[in-house]
Design an enzyme around this catalytic site. Sequence first.
Site, PDB file in Angstrom:
ATOM      1  N   CYS A  47     101.163   4.604  56.923  1.00 29.38           N
ATOM      2  CA  CYS A  47     101.545   4.210  58.278  1.00 29.38           C
ATOM      3  C   CYS A  47     102.204   5.384  59.005  1.00 29.38           C
ATOM      4  O   CYS A  47     101.509   6.337  59.345  1.00 29.38           O
ATOM      5  CB  CYS A  47     102.439   2.967  58.207  1.00 29.38           C
ATOM      6  SG  CYS A  47     102.446   2.004  59.728  1.00 29.38           S
ATOM      7  N   HIS A  83      99.738  -0.967  54.333  1.00 25.26           N
ATOM      8  CA  HIS A  83     100.879  -0.774  53.437  1.00 25.26           C
ATOM      9  C   HIS A  83     100.571  -1.281  52.034  1.00 25.26           C
ATOM     10  O   HIS A  83     100.806  -2.455  51.724  1.00 25.26           O
ATOM     11  CB  HIS A  83     102.087  -1.546  53.981  1.00 25.26           C
ATOM     12  CG  HIS A  83     102.714  -0.943  55.185  1.00 25.26           C
ATOM     13  ND1 HIS A  83     103.823  -0.110  55.111  1.00 25.26           N
ATOM     14  CD2 HIS A  83     102.412  -1.034  56.503  1.00 25.26           C
ATOM     15  CE1 HIS A  83     104.159   0.282  56.337  1.00 25.26           C
ATOM     16  NE2 HIS A  83     103.330  -0.272  57.194  1.00 25.26           N
ATOM     17  N   GLU A 115     102.264  -0.716  49.392  1.00 28.84           N
ATOM     18  CA  GLU A 115     103.512  -1.024  48.675  1.00 28.84           C
ATOM     19  C   GLU A 115     103.979  -2.451  48.954  1.00 28.84           C
ATOM     20  O   GLU A 115     104.813  -2.990  48.216  1.00 28.84           O
ATOM     21  CB  GLU A 115     104.612  -0.011  49.054  1.00 28.84           C
ATOM     22  CG  GLU A 115     105.324  -0.242  50.374  1.00 28.84           C
ATOM     23  CD  GLU A 115     104.523   0.176  51.592  1.00 28.84           C
ATOM     24  OE1 GLU A 115     103.327   0.498  51.452  1.00 28.84           O
ATOM     25  OE2 GLU A 115     105.106   0.170  52.708  1.00 28.84           O
TER      26      GLU A 115
END
Lengths: 236, 85
Positions: free
Chosen positions: A93, A210, A212
């Site tokens: 990002c 994302h 994660e």
Amino acid sequence: MAFGVVQFPGTNCDHDCFHVVHDVLEQETFFLWHGDHALPSEFTNNPEKSVIILPGGFSYGDYLRCGSLASHSPLIKNIKEFAGSGGRIIGICNGFQILAEAGMLPGTLIMNTTLRFICKNVYLKVINNDSPFTSKYQINEVINMPIAHKEGSFYIEDEGLERLRENGQIAFHYCNVNGEVSPESNPNGSVDNIAGIFNKDKNVLGMMPHPERLSEKLFIDRIDGILLFKSLVTTK
Amino acid sequence: MNFKVKAYITYKDGILEPQGKAIEHSLSLLDIKEYSKFRVGKYITLNVTSNDEKEAREKADYICNEFLINPNIETFEYKIEQVKE
């Protein structure tokens, strides 16, 4: 394997990334401060066995342009040298925006064509699994990952797009649940539905979604993001 | 010598400029039709020290190209004037 998570003023996804690689995958992990003028020896002695993560957030408040001021941070010089020595870097990002502004990846991230901040799960098609980031995915596998951005539309000129295709640098396309890549499945107007790209040597990845945020079974069973980090841990 | 630089930064033609598009949309809802092609950019001023105006322009070009614009999507022009001490 040593992981480093870079912190810029305004970075806010650093602790999520740290948690995935340190607590979930039990790797040696460091926070790296953007204002430092050197990387720890764990990264400079063994770049090919270490990974630097540029996490998401709003570095420098997105002032001037997203990622532009962060791309001039002192540590970026060392990060470029690290990449040149074969070190692996993933920009997520805002991290992708910083890599693009630093010239470490081609193209530019501009405002979503919807003019809105978009926060939702999307489907991605894995285009190239011949990289340390995507080796645990199958080619054309459809995976699920969240996006949360307002300036995530990937822009590149036609010649640049052609080079990305020729060199196999496209990592992910936005698609629908059936893997169909179309304008309808493009959340932000990115050229060619591009959600993530590699550099030419495929040791640097930038992606707007994302991984994660889908790496641990907390409230849902599907954790497609963890395979990206597992790929990094296991790929020689 | 001290010079003041007044820099105008705009998106290149052909790149979607979303704020201008939003202004046009807003006006269209009011049925106002005489205005079009809004392009919103940035106006940045700065001071630079140099030996003469030629050097000041070289320094202004440098800071615009290296910091103030993304050359993939933006272009710039500026006015420069000496600041009287």
